[in-house]
Scaffold this motif. Structure first.
Motif, PDB file in Angstrom:
ATOM      1  N   MET A   1       0.843  -1.187   0.000  1.00 19.17           N
ATOM      2  CA  MET A   1       0.000   0.000   0.000  1.00 19.17           C
ATOM      3  C   MET A   1       0.880   1.240   0.000  1.00 19.17           C
ATOM      4  O   MET A   1       1.750   1.390   0.866  1.00 19.17           O
ATOM      5  CB  MET A   1      -0.912   0.014   1.232  1.00 19.17           C
ATOM      6  CG  MET A   1      -1.847   1.227   1.306  1.00 19.17           C
ATOM      7  SD  MET A   1      -2.849   1.220   2.826  1.00 19.17           S
ATOM      8  CE  MET A   1      -3.860  -0.245   2.543  1.00 19.17           C
ATOM      9  N   ALA A   2       0.678   2.117  -0.983  1.00 13.90           N
ATOM     10  CA  ALA A   2       1.391   3.390  -1.045  1.00 13.90           C
ATOM     11  C   ALA A   2       0.557   4.477  -0.371  1.00 13.90           C
ATOM     12  O   ALA A   2      -0.668   4.385  -0.324  1.00 13.90           O
ATOM     13  CB  ALA A   2       1.672   3.761  -2.500  1.00 13.90           C
ATOM     14  N   ALA A   3       1.234   5.503   0.141  1.00 12.33           N
ATOM     15  CA  ALA A   3       0.566   6.620   0.809  1.00 12.33           C
ATOM     16  C   ALA A   3      -0.474   6.116   1.804  1.00 12.33           C
ATOM     17  O   ALA A   3      -1.664   6.449   1.727  1.00 12.33           O
ATOM     18  CB  ALA A   3      -0.070   7.543  -0.228  1.00 12.33           C
ATOM     19  N   PRO A   4      -0.067   5.299   2.761  1.00  9.58           N
ATOM     20  CA  PRO A   4      -1.039   4.659   3.658  1.00  9.58           C
ATOM     21  C   PRO A   4      -1.668   5.640   4.647  1.00  9.58           C
ATOM     22  O   PRO A   4      -1.038   6.603   5.080  1.00  9.58           O
ATOM     23  CB  PRO A   4      -0.184   3.633   4.411  1.00  9.58           C
ATOM     24  CG  PRO A   4       1.195   4.239   4.416  1.00  9.58           C
ATOM     25  CD  PRO A   4       1.317   4.912   3.083  1.00  9.58           C
ATOM     26  N   SER A   5      -2.916   5.376   4.996  1.00 10.55           N
ATOM     27  CA  SER A   5      -3.593   6.082   6.079  1.00 10.55           C
ATOM     28  C   SER A   5      -3.891   5.069   7.176  1.00 10.55           C
ATOM     29  O   SER A   5      -4.000   3.866   6.900  1.00 10.55           O
ATOM     30  CB  SER A   5      -4.896   6.712   5.604  1.00 10.55           C
ATOM     31  OG  SER A   5      -5.863   5.708   5.321  1.00 10.55           O
ATOM     32  N   PRO A   6      -4.017   5.509   8.433  1.00 15.18           N
ATOM     33  CA  PRO A   6      -4.318   4.549   9.500  1.00 15.18           C
ATOM     34  C   PRO A   6      -5.574   3.726   9.234  1.00 15.18           C
ATOM     35  O   PRO A   6      -5.591   2.520   9.479  1.00 15.18           O
ATOM     36  CB  PRO A   6      -4.489   5.444  10.735  1.00 15.18           C
ATOM     37  CG  PRO A   6      -3.667   6.656  10.445  1.00 15.18           C
ATOM     38  CD  PRO A   6      -3.811   6.875   8.966  1.00 15.18           C
ATOM     39  N   VAL A   7      -6.629   4.369   8.705  1.00 14.45           N
ATOM     40  CA  VAL A   7      -7.879   3.669   8.455  1.00 14.45           C
ATOM     41  C   VAL A   7      -7.702   2.613   7.362  1.00 14.45           C
ATOM     42  O   VAL A   7      -8.158   1.468   7.491  1.00 14.45           O
ATOM     43  CB  VAL A   7      -8.993   4.659   8.064  1.00 14.45           C
ATOM     44  CG1 VAL A   7     -10.242   3.908   7.609  1.00 14.45           C
ATOM     45  CG2 VAL A   7      -9.326   5.574   9.233  1.00 14.45           C
ATOM     46  N   ALA A   8      -7.015   2.988   6.273  1.00 15.72           N
ATOM     47  CA  ALA A   8      -6.816   2.044   5.175  1.00 15.72           C
ATOM     48  C   ALA A   8      -5.954   0.864   5.607  1.00 15.72           C
ATOM     49  O   ALA A   8      -6.218  -0.289   5.238  1.00 15.72           O
ATOM     50  CB  ALA A   8      -6.185   2.758   3.985  1.00 15.72           C
ATOM     51  N   VAL A   9      -4.926   1.147   6.403  1.00 21.83           N
ATOM     52  CA  VAL A   9      -4.054   0.071   6.876  1.00 21.83           C
ATOM     53  C   VAL A   9      -4.818  -0.864   7.806  1.00 21.83           C
ATOM     54  O   VAL A   9      -4.731  -2.094   7.687  1.00 21.83           O
ATOM     55  CB  VAL A   9      -2.817   0.650   7.592  1.00 21.83           C
ATOM     56  CG1 VAL A   9      -2.017  -0.463   8.270  1.00 21.83           C
ATOM     57  CG2 VAL A   9      -1.930   1.398   6.600  1.00 21.83           C
ATOM     58  N   ALA A  10      -5.576  -0.301   8.737  1.00 27.95           N
ATOM     59  CA  ALA A  10      -6.348  -1.122   9.668  1.00 27.95           C
ATOM     60  C   ALA A  10      -7.357  -1.990   8.918  1.00 27.95           C
ATOM     61  O   ALA A  10      -7.541  -3.171   9.235  1.00 27.95           O
ATOM     62  CB  ALA A  10      -7.059  -0.238  10.681  1.00 27.95           C
ATOM     63  N   ASP A  11      -8.000  -1.414   7.897  1.00 24.47           N
ATOM     64  CA  ASP A  11      -8.975  -2.176   7.108  1.00 24.47           C
ATOM     65  C   ASP A  11      -8.305  -3.333   6.373  1.00 24.47           C
ATOM     66  O   ASP A  11      -8.834  -4.452   6.341  1.00 24.47           O
ATOM     67  CB  ASP A  11      -9.661  -1.242   6.106  1.00 24.47           C
ATOM     68  CG  ASP A  11     -10.657  -1.991   5.230  1.00 24.47           C
ATOM     69  OD1 ASP A  11     -11.673  -2.479   5.764  1.00 24.47           O
ATOM     70  OD2 ASP A  11     -10.409  -2.101   4.008  1.00 24.47           O
ATOM     71  N   ARG A  12      -7.115  -3.071   5.817  1.00 26.89           N
ATOM     72  CA  ARG A  12      -6.407  -4.138   5.096  1.00 26.89           C
ATOM     73  C   ARG A  12      -5.973  -5.232   6.059  1.00 26.89           C
ATOM     74  O   ARG A  12      -6.023  -6.425   5.718  1.00 26.89           O
ATOM     75  CB  ARG A  12      -5.194  -3.568   4.356  1.00 26.89           C
ATOM     76  CG  ARG A  12      -4.517  -4.603   3.447  1.00 26.89           C
ATOM     77  CD  ARG A  12      -5.451  -4.996   2.313  1.00 26.89           C
ATOM     78  NE  ARG A  12      -4.928  -6.115   1.522  1.00 26.89           N
ATOM     79  CZ  ARG A  12      -5.199  -7.399   1.774  1.00 26.89           C
ATOM     80  NH1 ARG A  12      -5.967  -7.743   2.793  1.00 26.89           N
ATOM     81  NH2 ARG A  12      -4.712  -8.351   1.005  1.00 26.89           N
ATOM     82  N   MET A  13      -5.560  -4.851   7.261  1.00 29.64           N
ATOM     83  CA  MET A  13      -5.131  -5.848   8.238  1.00 29.64           C
ATOM     84  C   MET A  13      -6.269  -6.783   8.617  1.00 29.64           C
ATOM     85  O   MET A  13      -6.065  -7.986   8.826  1.00 29.64           O
ATOM     86  CB  MET A  13      -4.591  -5.150   9.489  1.00 29.64           C
ATOM     87  CG  MET A  13      -3.181  -4.594   9.335  1.00 29.64           C
ATOM     88  SD  MET A  13      -1.931  -5.901   9.193  1.00 29.64           S
ATOM     89  CE  MET A  13      -1.984  -6.570  10.856  1.00 29.64           C
ATOM     90  N   THR A  14      -7.496  -6.269   8.692  1.00 30.75           N
ATOM     91  CA  THR A  14      -8.622  -7.116   9.076  1.00 30.75           C
ATOM     92  C   THR A  14      -8.939  -8.133   7.997  1.00 30.75           C
ATOM     93  O   THR A  14      -9.622  -9.135   8.282  1.00 30.75           O
ATOM     94  CB  THR A  14      -9.882  -6.265   9.352  1.00 30.75           C
ATOM     95  OG1 THR A  14     -10.299  -5.609   8.148  1.00 30.75           O
ATOM     96  CG2 THR A  14      -9.619  -5.237  10.439  1.00 30.75           C
TER      97      THR A  14
END
Length: 238
Positions: free
Chosen positions: A218-231
């Motif tokens: 993931m480029a230019a990550p945001s906390p929300v996007a990262v958390a969503d991908r982790m789930t």
């Protein structure tokens, strides 16, 4: 890394920690590595940093192949070309801030570049704490000493293993901002293993590991996007 695999144990007890991982980490970039427990994050860092040998494959730092080096050669390479920042600060209690920062240079028999040292102390905000000992510092200040120690040798890459894991939220943000500044202002290369989506959002790119594979970036990550991908890592498709 080029088609790197790492297996611990043999026979029925064998555990594959990395499975044919191929990735190039950009010079002068900030890369975060995330994944669930047992995904291979720490093994990835240890192999990339020359702390552990892959079972198969090639690991290179610049043009130097690490997988075929002797332990002595790896020790010299790590001391000169790699910096480390861990969750535990790993400072020597009896040494001052300056002595802790310059310890890698003294172990290598390398003269201390005083202007560079002064600049590093200023950058990490410890110019007025140079003669203090670790017990006289806060946790955040101790981690800043560890970062300065990682930078003082002008390494090609700094590896961080959960560097904010022992810090409170506000202090962690200060440390992450400092790491971000070393990339933006010094051109430093940083690779950080973390479980924290907020910490990962300070990076340029996030690598997601699952079951020993890199399953997404993931480029230019945001906390929300990262958390969503982790789930959703458990539902990845090769």
């Amino acid at each position: 890394m080029d088609v790197v695999s790492k297996v611990y144990g043999k026979g029925r007890n064998a555990v594959a920690a990395l499975r044919e991982v191929s990735i190039g980490l950009p010079r002068g970039g900030f890369t975060a590595v995330m994944g669930p427990s047992g995904s291979g994050k720490s093994t990835f860092l240890h192999c990339a940093a020359g702390l552990d040998r892959p079972t198969a494959g090639s690991v290179r730092l610049g043009g130097t192949e690490l997988a075929t080096m002797s332990e002595t050669q790896l020790t010299v390479l790590r001391r000169a070309r790699i910096g480390f920042v861990f969750q535990a600060f790993n400072l020597v209690p009896s040494l001052t801030v300056t002595q802790n920062i310059t310890l890698p240079l003294r172990l290598a028999g390398t003269p201390v570049d005083r202007p560079w040292l002064a600049g590093i102390l200023a950058r990490v905000g410890l110019a007025d704490r140079a003669d203090h000992r670790p017990a006289q510092l806060s946790g955040g200040q101790q981690q800043r000493v560890a970062i300065a120690r990682a930078l003082v040798t002008r390494p090609e890459v700094v590896f961080g293993d959960e560097p904010t894991g022992a810090l409170d939220t506000m202090t962690a943000r200060d440390v992450l901002t400092l790491l971000r500044e070393t990339v933006d202002q010094l051109g430093q290369t940083v690779v950080m293993v973390t479980h924290d989506p907020v910490a990962a959002s300070y990076a340029d790119t996030v690598l997601f590991l699952a079951d020993g594979h890199i399953v997404d970036t993931m480029a230019a990550p945001s906390p929300v996007a990262v958390a969503d991908r982790m789930t959703r890592l458990g539902a990845w498709v090769r």
